[in-house]
Design a protein around this motif. Structure first.
Motif, short mmCIF file in Angstrom:
data_model
loop_
_atom_site.label_atom_id
_atom_site.label_comp_id
_atom_site.label_asym_id
_atom_site.label_seq_id
_atom_site.Cartn_x
_atom_site.Cartn_y
_atom_site.Cartn_z
N GLN A 37 -14.66 -4.63 -47.27
CA GLN A 37 -14.89 -3.41 -46.51
C GLN A 37 -13.61 -2.61 -46.47
OE1 GLN A 37 -16.50 -4.00 -42.56
NE2 GLN A 37 -17.29 -1.90 -42.52
N ALA A 38 -13.65 -1.46 -47.09
CA ALA A 38 -12.51 -0.55 -47.08
C ALA A 38 -12.59 0.34 -45.84
CB ALA A 38 -12.53 0.30 -48.34
N PRO A 39 -11.47 0.90 -45.42
CA PRO A 39 -11.48 1.76 -44.23
C PRO A 39 -12.50 2.89 -44.36
CG PRO A 39 -9.23 1.28 -44.90
CD PRO A 39 -10.11 0.74 -45.98
N GLY A 40 -13.34 3.01 -43.34
CA GLY A 40 -14.33 4.07 -43.34
C GLY A 40 -15.51 3.86 -44.26
N GLN A 41 -15.58 2.69 -44.88
CA GLN A 41 -16.65 2.41 -45.83
C GLN A 41 -17.54 1.28 -45.31
OE1 GLN A 41 -16.98 4.25 -48.71
NE2 GLN A 41 -15.24 5.45 -47.96
N GLN A 42 -18.72 1.18 -45.89
CA GLN A 42 -19.60 0.06 -45.56
C GLN A 42 -19.13 -1.20 -46.28
OE1 GLN A 42 -23.62 1.33 -46.55
NE2 GLN A 42 -23.96 1.96 -44.43
N ARG A 43 -19.48 -2.33 -45.71
CA ARG A 43 -19.18 -3.60 -46.36
C ARG A 43 -20.03 -3.72 -47.62
NH1 ARG A 43 -18.49 -8.79 -42.52
NH2 ARG A 43 -17.31 -7.15 -41.44
N GLU A 44 -19.40 -4.16 -48.70
CA GLU A 44 -20.12 -4.27 -49.96
C GLU A 44 -19.92 -5.64 -50.59
OE1 GLU A 44 -18.70 -1.52 -52.90
OE2 GLU A 44 -16.62 -2.23 -52.79
N LEU A 45 -20.93 -6.06 -51.34
CA LEU A 45 -20.85 -7.32 -52.05
C LEU A 45 -19.91 -7.17 -53.24
CD1 LEU A 45 -21.90 -10.23 -52.57
CD2 LEU A 45 -23.70 -9.18 -53.96
N VAL A 46 -19.01 -8.13 -53.37
CA VAL A 46 -18.08 -8.14 -54.50
C VAL A 46 -18.55 -9.13 -55.56
CG1 VAL A 46 -15.72 -8.63 -55.23
CG2 VAL A 46 -16.14 -7.48 -53.04
N ALA A 47 -18.84 -10.34 -55.11
CA ALA A 47 -19.24 -11.39 -56.05
C ALA A 47 -19.94 -12.50 -55.29
CB ALA A 47 -18.03 -11.94 -56.80
N SER A 48 -20.79 -13.23 -56.01
CA SER A 48 -21.44 -14.38 -55.40
C SER A 48 -21.56 -15.49 -56.44
CB SER A 48 -22.82 -14.01 -54.86
OG SER A 48 -23.65 -13.52 -55.89
N ILE A 49 -21.72 -16.71 -55.94
CA ILE A 49 -21.82 -17.86 -56.82
C ILE A 49 -22.78 -18.87 -56.20
CG2 ILE A 49 -19.75 -18.93 -55.80
CD1 ILE A 49 -19.16 -20.07 -58.63
N THR A 50 -23.71 -19.38 -57.02
CA THR A 50 -24.63 -20.39 -56.53
C THR A 50 -23.96 -21.77 -56.52
OG1 THR A 50 -25.50 -20.99 -58.70
CG2 THR A 50 -26.52 -19.10 -57.60
N GLY A 51 -24.66 -22.72 -55.94
CA GLY A 51 -24.13 -24.08 -55.92
C GLY A 51 -23.92 -24.64 -57.31
N GLY A 52 -24.74 -24.18 -58.24
CA GLY A 52 -24.63 -24.64 -59.62
C GLY A 52 -23.67 -23.85 -60.47
N GLY A 53 -23.08 -22.80 -59.89
CA GLY A 53 -22.04 -22.06 -60.60
C GLY A 53 -22.48 -20.76 -61.25
N TYR A 54 -23.71 -20.33 -61.01
CA TYR A 54 -24.13 -19.04 -61.54
C TYR A 54 -23.47 -17.93 -60.71
CZ TYR A 54 -27.55 -21.48 -64.38
OH TYR A 54 -28.14 -22.31 -65.30
N THR A 55 -22.98 -16.93 -61.40
CA THR A 55 -22.20 -15.89 -60.73
C THR A 55 -22.83 -14.51 -60.88
OG1 THR A 55 -20.83 -15.59 -62.71
CG2 THR A 55 -20.04 -17.15 -61.04
N ASN A 56 -22.46 -13.65 -59.96
CA ASN A 56 -22.92 -12.27 -59.96
C ASN A 56 -21.78 -11.42 -59.44
OD1 ASN A 56 -24.98 -10.12 -60.07
ND2 ASN A 56 -24.70 -10.09 -57.85
N TYR A 57 -21.59 -10.23 -60.08
CA TYR A 57 -20.47 -9.37 -59.70
C TYR A 57 -20.92 -7.94 -59.50
CZ TYR A 57 -17.56 -13.19 -61.44
OH TYR A 57 -16.96 -14.40 -61.65
N ALA A 58 -20.23 -7.26 -58.62
CA ALA A 58 -20.39 -5.82 -58.51
C ALA A 58 -19.84 -5.19 -59.79
CB ALA A 58 -19.63 -5.30 -57.29
N ASP A 59 -20.46 -4.09 -60.19
CA ASP A 59 -20.02 -3.43 -61.43
C ASP A 59 -18.54 -3.04 -61.36
OD1 ASP A 59 -23.15 -1.63 -62.06
OD2 ASP A 59 -22.52 -3.67 -62.55
N SER A 60 -18.08 -2.69 -60.18
CA SER A 60 -16.71 -2.20 -60.04
C SER A 60 -15.65 -3.28 -60.28
CB SER A 60 -16.51 -1.60 -58.64
OG SER A 60 -16.77 -2.58 -57.64
N VAL A 61 -16.05 -4.55 -60.26
CA VAL A 61 -15.06 -5.62 -60.43
C VAL A 61 -15.32 -6.47 -61.66
CG1 VAL A 61 -14.75 -5.68 -57.93
CG2 VAL A 61 -16.23 -7.39 -59.03
N LYS A 62 -16.41 -6.21 -62.37
CA LYS A 62 -16.72 -7.01 -63.56
C LYS A 62 -15.58 -6.94 -64.56
CE LYS A 62 -21.78 -6.90 -63.53
NZ LYS A 62 -23.00 -6.34 -64.16
N GLY A 63 -15.22 -8.10 -65.07
CA GLY A 63 -14.14 -8.17 -66.05
C GLY A 63 -12.76 -8.27 -65.44
N ARG A 64 -12.66 -8.06 -64.14
CA ARG A 64 -11.37 -8.14 -63.45
C ARG A 64 -11.31 -9.27 -62.44
NH1 ARG A 64 -9.70 -4.16 -60.17
NH2 ARG A 64 -11.80 -3.54 -59.55
#
Length: 111
Positions: A39-66
């Motif tokens: 959550q940046a100042p004045g912004q809504q909280r946003e999902l950055v990344a998630s990971i399942t118990g088995g290791g499957y991952t998901n990323y926000a477009d803004s952070v993919k590759g970084r």
């Protein structure tokens, strides 16, 4: 009672890297999806990344590759490796499991 404690935030120059950690306690860890939000100042909280118990991952477009999310089920920890940081990444970063949130850790990226 679930407790989540984030660490690893700080001040870094643009282009730099940080590694965030989140330690969980009070619950079974390995079966749950773990997520990082920010959550940046004045912004809504946003999902950055998630990971399942088995290791499957998901990323926000803004952070993919970084950013890379990972977890150590034995240690009950989830990590967020952040590379090529830019000022737009400045935010409080939160760890989330089910309906529980940590208190957050501040990441500040200077230009």
């Amino acid at each position: 009672q679930v407790q989540l404690v984030e660490s690893g935030g700080g001040l870094v120059q643009s282009g730099g890297s940080l590694r965030l950690s989140c330690a969980a306690s009070g619950t079974i860890f390995s079966i749950y999806i773990m997520s990082w939000y920010r959550q940046a100042p004045g912004q809504q909280r946003e999902l950055v990344a998630s990971i399942t118990g088995g290791g499957y991952t998901n990323y926000a477009d803004s952070v993919k590759g970084r950013f890379t999310i990972s977890r150590d089920n034995a240690k009950k920890q989830v990590y967020l490796q952040m590379n090529a940081l830019n000022p737009e990444d400045t935010a409080v970063y939160y760890c989330k499991m089910q309906n529980s949130w940590g208190k957050g850790t501040l990441v500040t990226v200077s230009s």
